[in-house]
Design a protein around this motif. Sequence first.
Motif, PDB file in Angstrom:
ATOM      1  N   LEU A 678       2.369 -19.081 115.814  1.00  0.00           N
ATOM      2  CA  LEU A 678       2.268 -17.705 116.300  1.00  0.00           C
ATOM      3  C   LEU A 678       2.993 -16.730 115.372  1.00  0.00           C
ATOM      4  O   LEU A 678       2.481 -15.642 115.076  1.00  0.00           O
ATOM      5  CB  LEU A 678       2.817 -17.612 117.719  1.00  0.00           C
ATOM      6  N   GLU A 679       4.171 -17.108 114.910  1.00  0.00           N
ATOM      7  CA  GLU A 679       4.911 -16.215 114.020  1.00  0.00           C
ATOM      8  C   GLU A 679       4.134 -15.936 112.733  1.00  0.00           C
ATOM      9  O   GLU A 679       4.191 -14.830 112.181  1.00  0.00           O
ATOM     10  CB  GLU A 679       6.277 -16.809 113.686  1.00  0.00           C
ATOM     11  N   SER A 680       3.408 -16.926 112.267  1.00  0.00           N
ATOM     12  CA  SER A 680       2.710 -16.762 110.983  1.00  0.00           C
ATOM     13  C   SER A 680       1.349 -16.099 111.130  1.00  0.00           C
ATOM     14  O   SER A 680       0.728 -15.727 110.120  1.00  0.00           O
ATOM     15  CB  SER A 680       2.543 -18.123 110.303  1.00  0.00           C
ATOM     16  N   THR A 681       0.870 -15.918 112.356  1.00  0.00           N
ATOM     17  CA  THR A 681      -0.476 -15.375 112.532  1.00  0.00           C
ATOM     18  C   THR A 681      -0.545 -14.085 113.336  1.00  0.00           C
ATOM     19  O   THR A 681      -1.569 -13.390 113.301  1.00  0.00           O
ATOM     20  CB  THR A 681      -1.384 -16.405 113.227  1.00  0.00           C
ATOM     21  N   LEU A 682       0.503 -13.731 114.050  1.00  0.00           N
ATOM     22  CA  LEU A 682       0.435 -12.571 114.927  1.00  0.00           C
ATOM     23  C   LEU A 682       0.186 -11.269 114.174  1.00  0.00           C
ATOM     24  O   LEU A 682      -0.462 -10.348 114.686  1.00  0.00           O
ATOM     25  CB  LEU A 682       1.724 -12.450 115.756  1.00  0.00           C
ATOM     26  N   THR A 683       0.708 -11.144 112.952  1.00  0.00           N
ATOM     27  CA  THR A 683       0.543  -9.894 112.206  1.00  0.00           C
ATOM     28  C   THR A 683      -0.756  -9.858 111.390  1.00  0.00           C
ATOM     29  O   THR A 683      -1.048  -8.857 110.737  1.00  0.00           O
ATOM     30  CB  THR A 683       1.738  -9.673 111.277  1.00  0.00           C
ATOM     31  N   LEU A 684      -1.526 -10.945 111.411  1.00  0.00           N
ATOM     32  CA  LEU A 684      -2.793 -10.985 110.689  1.00  0.00           C
ATOM     33  C   LEU A 684      -3.910 -10.407 111.557  1.00  0.00           C
ATOM     34  O   LEU A 684      -3.744 -10.214 112.761  1.00  0.00           O
ATOM     35  CB  LEU A 684      -3.132 -12.432 110.311  1.00  0.00           C
ATOM     36  N   THR A 685      -5.037 -10.134 110.926  1.00  0.00           N
ATOM     37  CA  THR A 685      -6.214  -9.772 111.721  1.00  0.00           C
ATOM     38  C   THR A 685      -6.662 -10.996 112.510  1.00  0.00           C
ATOM     39  O   THR A 685      -6.274 -12.134 112.199  1.00  0.00           O
ATOM     40  CB  THR A 685      -7.365  -9.296 110.828  1.00  0.00           C
ATOM     41  N   SER A 686      -7.474 -10.807 113.495  1.00  0.00           N
ATOM     42  CA  SER A 686      -7.908 -11.926 114.331  1.00  0.00           C
ATOM     43  C   SER A 686      -8.653 -12.971 113.513  1.00  0.00           C
ATOM     44  O   SER A 686      -8.478 -14.175 113.730  1.00  0.00           O
ATOM     45  CB  SER A 686      -8.788 -11.426 115.477  1.00  0.00           C
ATOM     46  N   GLU A 687      -9.485 -12.525 112.536  1.00  0.00           N
ATOM     47  CA  GLU A 687     -10.216 -13.479 111.708  1.00  0.00           C
ATOM     48  C   GLU A 687      -9.278 -14.244 110.801  1.00  0.00           C
ATOM     49  O   GLU A 687      -9.400 -15.469 110.630  1.00  0.00           O
ATOM     50  CB  GLU A 687     -11.274 -12.750 110.882  1.00  0.00           C
ATOM     51  N   GLU A 688      -8.326 -13.537 110.181  1.00  0.00           N
ATOM     52  CA  GLU A 688      -7.346 -14.198 109.313  1.00  0.00           C
ATOM     53  C   GLU A 688      -6.489 -15.169 110.116  1.00  0.00           C
ATOM     54  O   GLU A 688      -6.165 -16.269 109.645  1.00  0.00           O
ATOM     55  CB  GLU A 688      -6.463 -13.150 108.640  1.00  0.00           C
ATOM     56  N   ALA A 689      -6.119 -14.775 111.315  1.00  0.00           N
ATOM     57  CA  ALA A 689      -5.305 -15.646 112.162  1.00  0.00           C
ATOM     58  C   ALA A 689      -6.057 -16.924 112.500  1.00  0.00           C
ATOM     59  O   ALA A 689      -5.497 -18.028 112.448  1.00  0.00           O
ATOM     60  CB  ALA A 689      -4.911 -14.910 113.434  1.00  0.00           C
ATOM     61  N   LYS A 690      -7.316 -16.789 112.845  1.00  0.00           N
ATOM     62  CA  LYS A 690      -8.123 -17.968 113.183  1.00  0.00           C
ATOM     63  C   LYS A 690      -8.233 -18.916 111.990  1.00  0.00           C
ATOM     64  O   LYS A 690      -8.039 -20.136 112.129  1.00  0.00           O
ATOM     65  CB  LYS A 690      -9.505 -17.537 113.641  1.00  0.00           C
ATOM     66  N   ASN A 691      -8.505 -18.369 110.805  1.00  0.00           N
ATOM     67  CA  ASN A 691      -8.641 -19.202 109.613  1.00  0.00           C
ATOM     68  C   ASN A 691      -7.353 -19.945 109.298  1.00  0.00           C
ATOM     69  O   ASN A 691      -7.377 -21.125 108.927  1.00  0.00           O
ATOM     70  CB  ASN A 691      -9.060 -18.346 108.418  1.00  0.00           C
ATOM     71  N   ARG A 692      -6.213 -19.250 109.464  1.00  0.00           N
ATOM     72  CA  ARG A 692      -4.944 -19.921 109.168  1.00  0.00           C
ATOM     73  C   ARG A 692      -4.669 -21.029 110.184  1.00  0.00           C
ATOM     74  O   ARG A 692      -4.165 -22.090 109.834  1.00  0.00           O
ATOM     75  CB  ARG A 692      -3.794 -18.918 109.144  1.00  0.00           C
ATOM     76  N   THR A 909      -4.996  10.847 122.842  1.00  0.00           N
ATOM     77  CA  THR A 909      -6.238  10.451 122.202  1.00  0.00           C
ATOM     78  C   THR A 909      -5.943   9.682 120.938  1.00  0.00           C
ATOM     79  O   THR A 909      -4.858   9.784 120.371  1.00  0.00           O
ATOM     80  CB  THR A 909      -7.083  11.687 121.841  1.00  0.00           C
ATOM     81  N   GLY A 910      -6.888   8.923 120.500  1.00  0.00           N
ATOM     82  CA  GLY A 910      -6.694   8.131 119.293  1.00  0.00           C
ATOM     83  C   GLY A 910      -7.185   6.721 119.520  1.00  0.00           C
ATOM     84  O   GLY A 910      -7.658   6.348 120.591  1.00  0.00           O
ATOM     85  N   SER A 911      -7.050   5.909 118.510  1.00  0.00           N
ATOM     86  CA  SER A 911      -7.542   4.534 118.577  1.00  0.00           C
ATOM     87  C   SER A 911      -6.728   3.724 119.555  1.00  0.00           C
ATOM     88  O   SER A 911      -5.508   3.835 119.621  1.00  0.00           O
ATOM     89  CB  SER A 911      -7.476   3.893 117.186  1.00  0.00           C
ATOM     90  N   THR A 912      -7.403   2.912 120.338  1.00  0.00           N
ATOM     91  CA  THR A 912      -6.717   1.987 121.234  1.00  0.00           C
ATOM     92  C   THR A 912      -6.868   0.553 120.768  1.00  0.00           C
ATOM     93  O   THR A 912      -6.409  -0.374 121.418  1.00  0.00           O
ATOM     94  CB  THR A 912      -7.288   2.088 122.665  1.00  0.00           C
ATOM     95  N   ASN A 913      -7.530   0.362 119.618  1.00  0.00           N
ATOM     96  CA  ASN A 913      -7.710  -0.989 119.110  1.00  0.00           C
ATOM     97  C   ASN A 913      -6.459  -1.467 118.412  1.00  0.00           C
ATOM     98  O   ASN A 913      -5.671  -0.678 117.889  1.00  0.00           O
ATOM     99  CB  ASN A 913      -8.882  -1.038 118.126  1.00  0.00           C
ATOM    100  N   SER A 914      -6.292  -2.748 118.380  1.00  0.00           N
ATOM    101  CA  SER A 914      -5.142  -3.335 117.698  1.00  0.00           C
ATOM    102  C   SER A 914      -5.215  -3.002 116.218  1.00  0.00           C
ATOM    103  O   SER A 914      -6.269  -3.018 115.601  1.00  0.00           O
ATOM    104  CB  SER A 914      -5.120  -4.853 117.901  1.00  0.00           C
ATOM    105  N   SER A 915      -4.066  -2.695 115.649  1.00  0.00           N
ATOM    106  CA  SER A 915      -4.004  -2.369 114.227  1.00  0.00           C
ATOM    107  C   SER A 915      -4.032  -3.618 113.376  1.00  0.00           C
ATOM    108  O   SER A 915      -4.015  -3.535 112.155  1.00  0.00           O
ATOM    109  CB  SER A 915      -2.722  -1.562 113.936  1.00  0.00           C
ATOM    110  N   ARG A 916      -4.035  -4.780 114.035  1.00  0.00           N
ATOM    111  CA  ARG A 916      -4.000  -6.013 113.257  1.00  0.00           C
ATOM    112  C   ARG A 916      -5.396  -6.545 113.037  1.00  0.00           C
ATOM    113  O   ARG A 916      -6.268  -6.383 113.859  1.00  0.00           O
ATOM    114  CB  ARG A 916      -3.139  -7.047 113.978  1.00  0.00           C
TER     115      ARG A 916
END
Length: 916
Positions: A678-692, A909-916
Amino acid sequence: MIFMDKSKIMSILKSVAIILVIVCFVSFLRFQSADLSTLPTDQQAYYKDSNGLPYFTEMDSYYNLRMTQDFLDYGHLGDTINNGTPWDTLSYAPEGRNAEYPPMIVYVTAFLYYMANMFSNMSLMKVAFYASAIIAPLAPIPAFIIVKRITNNYGGTTAALIVALAPNYFSHTFAGFFDTDMFNVVLPLFMILFFIESIKSSKLAYRIVYIVLTVLSMVLFSLAWDGYIFYIAMLIIFMIIYLILSFVLNIDLIKPRKDYSNILSWFVNQKEIFSIVMIVIIGIIGLGVTNGFGSLIDAPFELIGLTKLQSAISSTAFPNVAISIAELQIPNLLSGGIAGAFSANAGGIINGVGGVVAVFGAFTILILFAHSLLKLRSYRTGKYANKKPPKGKRESASKVKESNGTFISNAVSNIDSLSDVNKIKRETLLYLTLFSVWILLSAIAVTQGSRFIMVLMIPLGLCVGLFVGYAVMYIRDKLNDKNKLMVIAVAGLLLTFYPIIQTFMVFYPLYKISSTMSFIIPIIILVAGIGISALLIYGFKDIKSSRFAKPAVMLILMFAIVSPTVFGAYQVSESVVPSTSDPMWDSMTWIKENTTNVTTLTSWWDFGYLFEVASERPTLFDGGSQTGIRAFWTGKAMATNDTNLSAAIFEMLAYSGDEATELLDNYTHDSGKSVEILESTLTLTSEEAKNRMVNSYGLTSVQADNVVNLTHPENPVPVIFVASSDMLQKAGWWTYFGSWDFDTKNSSGYQYLMPQKPVKMESIGNGKYQANITNLEEEGIFHKTVITKGAENNTTNATTKTVFANGTPVKTQNNTTFNPFSINKLIVIEDNIIWKNETINESGNYTLLVMGENGTYTSIIMSKELENAMFTKLFILTGFGQKAYELVHMEEGVSLWKISGINTLKNETGSTNSSR
């Protein structure tokens, strides 16, 4: 006969009057805490709400308040029902938690609320604020009756005061401390009182009444505290030992069956057997109906669990937050050294019962019971064992009345005057066994945490009362030597003098007297007491001629025993400061008014309950949701140098709680590995996290998808992190949990040393200036920051030193300068400009942060591991050097931070999507 009735009525009225005085006195001391007397008048409003009521002193109070409000609003605990179970949606976000909870505090407070509003308009918070100060003072009633029936009014008064004002009980039951502790002495004492009477009473009707009252007390206690099972187990063990000892000591406890016409008649006349069997039968029915019959099956396992609290704390893969709870720390036997032995406080076991003298008295009485029982043993077949003695041997009615309840004294000194030796032996064994088992089991409970000192002090307090009662009888009936009486008086006055002078020396500013007078006044009281005692004792030719000499000595003896406890309670009530203040409450009000309803609050657990009440927003971590997973991740988010990781941790927790960690644990069967993933993947994008997860950690694609769905939400839950000044002192704990080593199952805590106050630069000549700031004071040793500055920019320098109060450097045994805070890095910020950020000593363990503005400087000495921690960046450096959090609101000592890029505020107002 008329005279006897009148005498009995007067005796009852006297006891009632004494009880009323005691109840009023202990109530008064508890109500005193609402005055905030030790705070300056201009600061008191800072700790009071908009209605002028002080904030609660303890955070659990806010949970109890919210559960009571839910009960009034919805008719059940919690704010909703989840699959038939009362549910609390604000605690342990996002899933919430079971709101099943011992409801007695809710029922009683709701009743008091309805009663109060029959005559006035009173808020629930105000009723809750004073509830403990109304309920806890009932404890003296059973304590007085139990001991008075064995000894006298002196003993009963002593027991009542010791029990009602015992430090560990009083410090949890004054006005402003709204918790279940208010019941934890009152109900057990009533249960024991009724249990004793159910055994002692000769009339069947009385026994049945007391049996019902015993069970009723037991049932009510089960609704007040989960630990009620301790007392049930204690009574069962007591009865087993009592029956065994009665057989060993040849006490005729069970009468022959042949003496009765049928088995029912025989059973009814076996007092002890009848009472315990009926209590068990009715108790099972009562507890089963009230708590569910399944709870009776679970009860033995819960009791076993109480004896394994310490081992449970250290047996989990994740750190157990219970080790940071003061009440679960193993207490010291004594607090304060030799001087502390004569003080009452919550710091040690002996102090918790009123000091070493009181404890000595308590164990002395057990020895007396044992000695008396052994002496009585030889009278089993005496000539008056089963019949009345001859008239010439009988005591007069007045003598019997005068020695009401003093069966031990009579049994030892005048055995031929007793009409039923076996009864005396049974009662002696009853009290010896009851108090011994009670004390022993309570002592075992104390090994599981200091909170159980409250359990131990009940039987010890009763025994202290018995000691005073018997000592008073000895003085009254046996002691006629004037010199010995004077020795007792002087010793008692000296013991009373000590807590008096302690109180004056601490509170003399409150009394508006000088420090000199705070010493002189107690001495005057001591000398006056000795003088009056001498006059009463030696002013008459015969000691029997002085009506007041012995009563005076008896009162002095009682005061000597109870004074540490009484003055200790007074000191606590006068020193109370609420655990929160306007800035924190106002911050929560701001959140309620300015954030979306789904916004989740996060911080260390201490203020969680207050967050939920004041903001009406769900909270990640509070006093009832102290799981190892939540403690680790919250601590990690505050201690990590990576603020992006910190924000990602809170996003994960707010969206899926512990699910991602638990799911990974199922896949890896290794909590340390799960955390690493979790520590190594939480700051990645969801696709990058899955690949790792797949390529580096061997998860299957499906497993990785399942985890990423929990850690990388498309629409993150808005989160506000609450940073507050109190967390600086608590850094040792949250860094301990956040730095947990899963291999060694251990960790290290780090600390901030904050300045006592900012200091202005002062000229020291030659164009140079200096400021001395105290960061820590320990027993007369000062750890300071010394800041120097020249006339030019970038000339500010700083170092640390350790000195005595007079400025003399502290030396080691090798005559080298002692300084435990070796500086690794010096950071100097002046007028919001960083002038220095340099390494001073590679081997140093601390970072020294110096901040100056307009010639006024402050300093923070921190463990170097905290230099770049998230909390340091947000709270101390107000967000400098990071972009993961945005400051949305600030009060004195409190700052609110939202995670960047997530809509948190209303109409934002503004983006509500995760920045990761």
